[in-house]
Design an enzyme around this catalytic site. Structure first.
Site, PDB file in Angstrom:
ATOM      1  N   GLU A  50     119.302  69.275  90.622  1.00 20.13           N
ATOM      2  CA  GLU A  50     118.587  69.250  91.892  1.00 20.13           C
ATOM      3  C   GLU A  50     117.235  68.580  91.698  1.00 20.13           C
ATOM      4  O   GLU A  50     116.476  68.930  90.788  1.00 20.13           O
ATOM      5  CB  GLU A  50     118.396  70.647  92.478  1.00 20.13           C
ATOM      6  CG  GLU A  50     117.611  70.605  93.785  1.00 20.13           C
ATOM      7  CD  GLU A  50     117.931  71.728  94.754  1.00 20.13           C
ATOM      8  OE1 GLU A  50     117.669  71.560  95.956  1.00 20.13           O
ATOM      9  OE2 GLU A  50     118.445  72.772  94.304  1.00 20.13           O
ATOM     10  N   ASP A  75     111.064  67.687  88.962  1.00 17.90           N
ATOM     11  CA  ASP A  75     109.918  67.748  89.863  1.00 17.90           C
ATOM     12  C   ASP A  75     108.756  67.026  89.188  1.00 17.90           C
ATOM     13  O   ASP A  75     108.827  66.690  87.991  1.00 17.90           O
ATOM     14  CB  ASP A  75     109.550  69.202  90.161  1.00 17.90           C
ATOM     15  CG  ASP A  75     108.927  69.374  91.541  1.00 17.90           C
ATOM     16  OD1 ASP A  75     109.459  70.150  92.349  1.00 17.90           O
ATOM     17  OD2 ASP A  75     107.905  68.714  91.812  1.00 17.90           O
ATOM     18  N   ASP A  94     109.516  61.831  87.787  1.00 18.73           N
ATOM     19  CA  ASP A  94     109.166  61.296  89.095  1.00 18.73           C
ATOM     20  C   ASP A  94     110.389  60.610  89.694  1.00 18.73           C
ATOM     21  O   ASP A  94     110.901  59.642  89.114  1.00 18.73           O
ATOM     22  CB  ASP A  94     108.015  60.296  88.952  1.00 18.73           C
ATOM     23  CG  ASP A  94     107.451  59.844  90.286  1.00 18.73           C
ATOM     24  OD1 ASP A  94     108.167  59.899  91.302  1.00 18.73           O
ATOM     25  OD2 ASP A  94     106.281  59.408  90.308  1.00 18.73           O
ATOM     26  N   ASP A 117     116.628  66.812  97.033  1.00 23.76           N
ATOM     27  CA  ASP A 117     115.787  67.550  97.979  1.00 23.76           C
ATOM     28  C   ASP A 117     114.334  67.424  97.540  1.00 23.76           C
ATOM     29  O   ASP A 117     113.606  68.398  97.455  1.00 23.76           O
ATOM     30  CB  ASP A 117     116.217  69.024  98.025  1.00 23.76           C
ATOM     31  CG  ASP A 117     115.461  69.824  99.073  1.00 23.76           C
ATOM     32  OD1 ASP A 117     114.941  69.215 100.027  1.00 23.76           O
ATOM     33  OD2 ASP A 117     115.385  71.065  98.947  1.00 23.76           O
ATOM     34  N   HIS A 120     111.561  63.416 100.176  1.00 24.16           N
ATOM     35  CA  HIS A 120     112.080  63.010 101.495  1.00 24.16           C
ATOM     36  C   HIS A 120     111.599  61.619 101.899  1.00 24.16           C
ATOM     37  O   HIS A 120     111.835  61.194 103.037  1.00 24.16           O
ATOM     38  CB  HIS A 120     111.733  64.003 102.599  1.00 24.16           C
ATOM     39  CG  HIS A 120     111.984  65.437 102.267  1.00 24.16           C
ATOM     40  ND1 HIS A 120     112.972  65.839 101.401  1.00 24.16           N
ATOM     41  CD2 HIS A 120     111.368  66.572 102.686  1.00 24.16           C
ATOM     42  CE1 HIS A 120     112.963  67.155 101.300  1.00 24.16           C
ATOM     43  NE2 HIS A 120     111.995  67.616 102.056  1.00 24.16           N
ATOM     44  N   ASP A 146     117.656  66.333 104.102  1.00 28.11           N
ATOM     45  CA  ASP A 146     116.464  65.978 104.894  1.00 28.11           C
ATOM     46  C   ASP A 146     116.428  64.508 105.296  1.00 28.11           C
ATOM     47  O   ASP A 146     115.371  63.875 105.312  1.00 28.11           O
ATOM     48  CB  ASP A 146     115.192  66.363 104.134  1.00 28.11           C
ATOM     49  CG  ASP A 146     115.105  67.868 103.932  1.00 28.11           C
ATOM     50  OD1 ASP A 146     114.832  68.582 104.904  1.00 28.11           O
ATOM     51  OD2 ASP A 146     115.330  68.325 102.801  1.00 28.11           O
TER      52      ASP A 146
END
Length: 214
Positions: A50, A75, A94, A117, A120, A146
């Site tokens: 994810e 993340d 990134d 996710d 966006h 999204d």
């Protein structure tokens, strides 16, 4: 209520029907639809990725839902490293950096399920698809969430391709097959991606790409 949505409510992810705060009907309500149409066998899934960790709500949800899987999270915020678990692996990558995404996927993939996710931002959604779709296992799934941000100017550049437009280009190639010509570099890349894609499902705010089976 589906098991996946129950877990989403338990961990307070906005992917569930009631969202992060448990307010009825305020979530994106992805999970009920994911479970209804997913062809993944929970106990056979081994690797889930994810992009976008935040406080780890959905990372923990996936860990409980897929009992045999390692759950990878990407993340850019160092606080994401606080999300820990026996089968959770968080790295700082990134999503706008295609080379970094590719290096991560080559080292840790292929994946049964990839969920995008993250920021966006239109270009980031496109980079994710271009870079990571080839790192799905046969029969795997790639979810872009999204996509409604394609209709919000602050997530892109004027005149730039939106996430929705890119998804529709992929769908056009699948639907048109050899009759849809590759006229430029972008179209050629989509042609290459279509070799991995068996079908695409469009949801409210999201799209799911299904990799061809073995």
């Amino acid at each position: 209520m589906s098991l996946l949505n129950e877990l989403g409510l338990k961990y307070r992810t906005d992917k569930a029907v009631d969202g992060k705060r448990g307010e009825p009907g305020k979530g994106h309500d992805y999970l009920r639809v994911y479970e209804r149409f997913s062809m993944l066998e929970r106990t056979e899934v081994r690797k889930v990725l994810e992009i976008g960790v935040q406080k780890g709500a959905s990372i923990r949800m996936w860990e409980e839902y897929f009992p045999s899987a390692t759950i990878y999270g990407l993340d850019i915020a160092e606080s994401a490293l606080n999300v820990t678990g026996d089968r959770i692996r968080i790295q700082l990558v990134d999503q706008s950096d295609a080379a970094a995404l590719k290096a991560f996927a080559e080292q840790n993939g292929p994946f049964d399920l990839i969920v995008e996710d993250g920021s966006h931002i239109w270009s980031h959604q496109i980079i994710g698809l271009q870079t990571l779709l080839p790192h799905l296992k046969p029969g795997g799934q790639y979810i872009v969430e999204d996509l409604h941000t394609s209709y919000a100017a602050e997530f892109g550049e004027a005149g730039g391709m939106t996430g929705v437009q890119y998804v529709l280009k992929c769908c056009e190639k699948i639907l048109g097959s050899s009759r849809v010509r590759s006229s430029n570099e972008e179209d050629s890349l989509i042609h290459g991606l279509s070799e991995f894609i068996d079908s695409v499902m469009v949801l409210r705010y999201a799209a799911v790409f299904f990799a061809k089976p073995a």
